[in-house]
Design a protein around this motif. Structure first.
Motif, PDB file in Angstrom:
ATOM      1  N   THR A 168      -7.032   6.439  -4.683  1.00  0.00           N
ATOM      2  CA  THR A 168      -6.938   5.673  -3.613  1.00  0.00           C
ATOM      3  C   THR A 168      -6.515   6.681  -2.506  1.00  0.00           C
ATOM      4  O   THR A 168      -5.676   7.565  -2.822  1.00  0.00           O
ATOM      5  CB  THR A 168      -6.151   4.497  -3.511  1.00  0.00           C
ATOM      6  OG1 THR A 168      -6.058   3.547  -4.540  1.00  0.00           O
ATOM      7  CG2 THR A 168      -6.070   3.750  -1.974  1.00  0.00           C
ATOM      8  N   ARG A 169      -7.334   6.656  -1.344  1.00  0.00           N
ATOM      9  CA  ARG A 169      -6.736   7.792  -0.284  1.00  0.00           C
ATOM     10  C   ARG A 169      -5.536   7.710   0.263  1.00  0.00           C
ATOM     11  O   ARG A 169      -5.142   6.667   0.899  1.00  0.00           O
ATOM     12  CB  ARG A 169      -8.135   7.614   0.701  1.00  0.00           C
ATOM     13  CG  ARG A 169      -7.791   8.808   1.768  1.00  0.00           C
ATOM     14  CD  ARG A 169      -8.945   9.037   2.961  1.00  0.00           C
ATOM     15  NE  ARG A 169     -10.115   9.135   2.205  1.00  0.00           N
ATOM     16  CZ  ARG A 169     -10.468  10.614   2.000  1.00  0.00           C
ATOM     17  NH1 ARG A 169      -9.465  11.481   2.242  1.00  0.00           N
ATOM     18  NH2 ARG A 169     -11.518  10.861   1.322  1.00  0.00           N
ATOM     19  N   GLU A 219       1.838   6.812   2.352  1.00  0.00           N
ATOM     20  CA  GLU A 219       1.002   5.627   2.714  1.00  0.00           C
ATOM     21  C   GLU A 219      -0.367   5.854   2.195  1.00  0.00           C
ATOM     22  O   GLU A 219      -1.076   6.743   2.441  1.00  0.00           O
ATOM     23  CB  GLU A 219       0.882   5.539   4.021  1.00  0.00           C
ATOM     24  CG  GLU A 219       2.297   5.629   4.968  1.00  0.00           C
ATOM     25  CD  GLU A 219       2.971   3.947   4.550  1.00  0.00           C
ATOM     26  OE1 GLU A 219       2.058   3.048   4.248  1.00  0.00           O
ATOM     27  OE2 GLU A 219       4.113   3.974   4.734  1.00  0.00           O
ATOM     28  N   PHE A 220      -1.119   4.839   1.671  1.00  0.00           N
ATOM     29  CA  PHE A 220      -2.430   4.950   1.101  1.00  0.00           C
ATOM     30  C   PHE A 220      -3.324   3.763   1.912  1.00  0.00           C
ATOM     31  O   PHE A 220      -2.669   3.114   2.597  1.00  0.00           O
ATOM     32  CB  PHE A 220      -2.364   4.423  -0.468  1.00  0.00           C
ATOM     33  CG  PHE A 220      -1.870   5.404  -1.504  1.00  0.00           C
ATOM     34  CD1 PHE A 220      -2.597   6.500  -1.943  1.00  0.00           C
ATOM     35  CD2 PHE A 220      -0.531   5.343  -1.919  1.00  0.00           C
ATOM     36  CE1 PHE A 220      -2.038   7.201  -2.876  1.00  0.00           C
ATOM     37  CE2 PHE A 220      -0.082   6.218  -2.611  1.00  0.00           C
ATOM     38  CZ  PHE A 220      -0.634   7.183  -3.017  1.00  0.00           C
ATOM     39  N   GLU A 221      -4.487   4.367   1.644  1.00  0.00           N
ATOM     40  CA  GLU A 221      -5.456   3.492   2.661  1.00  0.00           C
ATOM     41  C   GLU A 221      -5.500   2.096   2.111  1.00  0.00           C
ATOM     42  O   GLU A 221      -5.670   1.089   2.770  1.00  0.00           O
ATOM     43  CB  GLU A 221      -6.818   3.718   2.355  1.00  0.00           C
ATOM     44  CG  GLU A 221      -7.513   4.183   3.628  1.00  0.00           C
ATOM     45  CD  GLU A 221      -8.644   4.807   3.298  1.00  0.00           C
ATOM     46  OE1 GLU A 221      -8.896   5.993   3.960  1.00  0.00           O
ATOM     47  OE2 GLU A 221      -9.464   4.520   2.070  1.00  0.00           O
ATOM     48  N   ASP A 222      -5.035   1.769   0.808  1.00  0.00           N
ATOM     49  CA  ASP A 222      -5.151   0.438   0.123  1.00  0.00           C
ATOM     50  C   ASP A 222      -3.812   0.567  -1.168  1.00  0.00           C
ATOM     51  O   ASP A 222      -3.457   1.453  -1.106  1.00  0.00           O
ATOM     52  CB  ASP A 222      -6.646   0.113  -0.358  1.00  0.00           C
ATOM     53  CG  ASP A 222      -6.602  -1.378  -0.643  1.00  0.00           C
ATOM     54  OD1 ASP A 222      -5.834  -1.970  -0.696  1.00  0.00           O
ATOM     55  OD2 ASP A 222      -7.780  -1.688  -0.733  1.00  0.00           O
ATOM     56  N   LYS A 244       0.818  -1.095   0.047  1.00  0.00           N
ATOM     57  CA  LYS A 244       0.069   0.146  -0.081  1.00  0.00           C
ATOM     58  C   LYS A 244       0.907   1.159   0.110  1.00  0.00           C
ATOM     59  O   LYS A 244       0.287   2.301   0.028  1.00  0.00           O
ATOM     60  CB  LYS A 244      -0.914  -0.026   1.309  1.00  0.00           C
ATOM     61  CG  LYS A 244      -1.836  -1.089   1.308  1.00  0.00           C
ATOM     62  CD  LYS A 244      -2.805  -1.124   2.705  1.00  0.00           C
ATOM     63  CE  LYS A 244      -3.466  -2.317   2.871  1.00  0.00           C
ATOM     64  NZ  LYS A 244      -4.008  -2.442   4.004  1.00  0.00           N
ATOM     65  N   TYR A 291      -6.198  15.687   0.125  1.00  0.00           N
ATOM     66  CA  TYR A 291      -6.563  14.670  -1.066  1.00  0.00           C
ATOM     67  C   TYR A 291      -8.172  15.111  -1.320  1.00  0.00           C
ATOM     68  O   TYR A 291      -8.899  15.206  -0.344  1.00  0.00           O
ATOM     69  CB  TYR A 291      -6.813  13.290  -0.580  1.00  0.00           C
ATOM     70  CG  TYR A 291      -7.346  12.212  -1.613  1.00  0.00           C
ATOM     71  CD1 TYR A 291      -6.836  12.144  -2.952  1.00  0.00           C
ATOM     72  CD2 TYR A 291      -8.321  11.236  -1.262  1.00  0.00           C
ATOM     73  CE1 TYR A 291      -7.463  11.177  -3.777  1.00  0.00           C
ATOM     74  CE2 TYR A 291      -8.739  10.335  -2.053  1.00  0.00           C
ATOM     75  CZ  TYR A 291      -8.152  10.304  -3.512  1.00  0.00           C
ATOM     76  OH  TYR A 291      -8.712   9.355  -4.221  1.00  0.00           O
ATOM     77  N   GLU A 351     -11.210  13.763  -3.219  1.00  0.00           N
ATOM     78  CA  GLU A 351     -11.426  12.250  -3.698  1.00  0.00           C
ATOM     79  C   GLU A 351     -12.152  12.218  -5.126  1.00  0.00           C
ATOM     80  O   GLU A 351     -12.002  11.657  -5.873  1.00  0.00           O
ATOM     81  CB  GLU A 351     -12.246  11.504  -2.678  1.00  0.00           C
ATOM     82  CG  GLU A 351     -12.498  10.143  -3.097  1.00  0.00           C
ATOM     83  CD  GLU A 351     -13.314   9.246  -1.936  1.00  0.00           C
ATOM     84  OE1 GLU A 351     -13.498   9.709  -0.842  1.00  0.00           O
ATOM     85  OE2 GLU A 351     -13.462   8.303  -2.226  1.00  0.00           O
ATOM     86  N   VAL A 409      -2.996   8.484   3.221  1.00  0.00           N
ATOM     87  CA  VAL A 409      -2.851   8.813   4.414  1.00  0.00           C
ATOM     88  C   VAL A 409      -1.878   9.807   5.039  1.00  0.00           C
ATOM     89  O   VAL A 409      -2.128  10.531   6.007  1.00  0.00           O
ATOM     90  CB  VAL A 409      -2.880   7.437   5.382  1.00  0.00           C
ATOM     91  CG1 VAL A 409      -3.232   7.280   6.776  1.00  0.00           C
ATOM     92  CG2 VAL A 409      -4.153   6.390   4.584  1.00  0.00           C
ATOM     93  N   SER A 410      -0.675   9.383   4.501  1.00  0.00           N
ATOM     94  CA  SER A 410       0.528  10.129   5.301  1.00  0.00           C
ATOM     95  C   SER A 410       1.680  10.313   4.326  1.00  0.00           C
ATOM     96  O   SER A 410       1.833   9.353   3.296  1.00  0.00           O
ATOM     97  CB  SER A 410       0.834   9.637   6.489  1.00  0.00           C
ATOM     98  OG  SER A 410       1.513   8.672   6.402  1.00  0.00           O
TER      99      SER A 410
END
Ligand code: GLC
Length: 423
Positions: free
Chosen positions: A359-360, A404-407, A338, A377, A379, A362-363
């Motif tokens: 994809t969202r 880092e992504f959510e997925d 991810k 982001y 969306e 995160v950091s």
């Protein structure tokens, strides 16, 4: 028996290796094809064998430099097309063990590579320009047979006498008349039998595709290519001109360190490896033009290796064609699970924007220093904005942002190309 994936695991982790072209041609300083391109008859080439005397420790120096450059493996030309073997062989007197320095250079090299923790690769040319039976097998059938016997015997020696060999790079498997018929080539070298013998002696070895059979690895030359999914791929390239694998005194077109790093990145984004060549000088030293660039690559790679080793393909924009960075964006992406790595060559300063991010995030942080960045982001618009970047590029070659992504990061579909205007 290891599976294909298990055998290639170290290779994919590595992503970067160093190629060493060294032989009698190095003494002529005009590249490794000199014997053929100047049609120097074997009897007039032979004297070079008595002059061959790399300084002690030359192989150890290649390995130290390879390690400092960030390579995880190294590949030496044990015998190139000229026919001079850098190893002791029962099947040839034209070797470094019997002539000139009277040393087994392959032994020195293998020991040095292991001392540096590098995986050992051996290059071996099937063709040998000293054999008329190679050029004209119909006219010299017995000579052709003795060439193939000698090749099988030497490969057996290399696979038997030097401990574990991780990689076998054949070369020179093409027919002298350039007959493209693969089956003819395979039969000419008895390649099936040859490779079965290699695998019986070295069960974990990786073999390239240049004996006529596909085996484990594709090896494009002087171009970066993405791996065919599920297969190993290694782009072999020179630091200087494309015809100068062996030492070439006047080599006019040195690539910049940034170009070399871009090639490495482009290979990694296609899940492929980069095998970068050096052509040591007649006495075995590595020339400054190569040394300096390799140290730049090593400094960059040491700080950013998470983006390169074991890299996976990432869908985000910038990655579709290796060697080409799309759509005027800042640079390509690689990924591990991810986590995405944005390898920025055209540094935007302060803020970086990526589009079609599906994809969202995160950091985000600068990979080399760990400096945390602010990630925004939108969306609906598929737009990711990274703020808090230094004004000047933190790395003069390529600054890497770890996101880092959510997925697993996905590319956002864009069915209506006008959507962003009217939104
Ligand atoms: C080629 C050349 C050769 C070089 C090699 C490197 O096939 O004949 O000189 O050693 O590629 O991959």
């Amino acid at each position: 028996m290891k599976s294909y994936e298990e055998r290639l695991k170290w290779f994919h982790e590595a992503r970067f290796g160093i190629y060493v072209h060294f032989g009698l041609y190095s003494l002529l300083e005009r590249g490794e094809w000199t014997m053929y391109s100047e049609r120097i008859a074997p009897k007039d080439y032979d004297y070079l064998a008595d002059l061959f005397n790399p300084r002690p420790g030359a192989a150890a120096e290649w390995c130290r430099i390879a390690k400092a450059a960030g390579a995880k493996y190294i590949v030496l030309t044990t015998r190139h097309h000229e026919g001079f073997s850098l190893f002791d062989s029962k099947y040839s007197d034209f070797t470094s063990a019997k002539r000139g320095c009277k040393r087994d250079i392959v032994r020195e090299y293998v020991d040095a590579a292991r001392a540096e923790g590098l995986k050992v690769g051996l290059y071996y040319s099937l063709l040998d320009w000293r054999y008329p039976g190679y050029f004209n097998p119909e006219k010299y059938p017995e000579n052709k047979e003795s060439l193939v016997e000698y090749v099988h015997n030497q490969v057996r020696e290399l696979m038997t006498n030097y401990g574990e060999i991780s990689l076998l790079e054949y070369d020179g498997g093409w027919m002298a008349d350039l007959n493209p018929d693969k089956e003819y080539q395979i039969n000419f070298w008895r390649a099936r039998e040859l490779n079965a013998m290699v695998r019986s002696l070295q069960p974990d070895i990786i073999i390239n595709n240049r004996s006529g059979l596909p085996e484990d690895l594709d090896t494009p030359e002087q171009v970066i290519k993405a791996a065919v999914p599920g297969r190993g791929c290694e782009s072999c390239m020179c630091i200087g001109d494309t015809c100068c694998w062996g030492y070439t005194r006047n080599n006019p077109n040195w690539k910049t360190s940034t170009q070399l790093i871009q090639h490495l990145v482009n290979a990694a984004q296609g899940e492929a490896n980069y095998l970068l060549n050096i052509g040591p000088m007649p006495d075995g030293r590595v020339r400054t033009e190569e040394y300096d660039r390799l140290m730049d690559v090593g400094t960059w790679l040491n700080a950013n290796e998470k983006a390169i080793r074991s890299s996976q393909r990432c869908e985000l924009i910038g990655t579709s064609v290796p060697g080409v960075v799309d759509l005027n964006l800042q640079g390509p992406w690689t990924r591990k699970g991810k986590t995405g790595y944005w390898l920025i060559f055209r540094y935007p300063g302060c803020e970086a924007t990526a589009v079609r991010v599906g994809t969202r995030p995160v950091s985000a942080r600068l990979l080399a220093t760990g400096k945390e960045l602010t990630v925004g982001y939108d969306e609906k618009a598929g737009k990711m904005t990274i703020k808090g970047l230094p004004v000047l590029p933190p790395d003069r070659h390529c600054s890497v942002i770890e996101v880092e992504f959510e997925d697993v990061p996905r590319l956002q579909a864009e069915p209506d190309l006008a959507e962003w205007i009217v939104r």
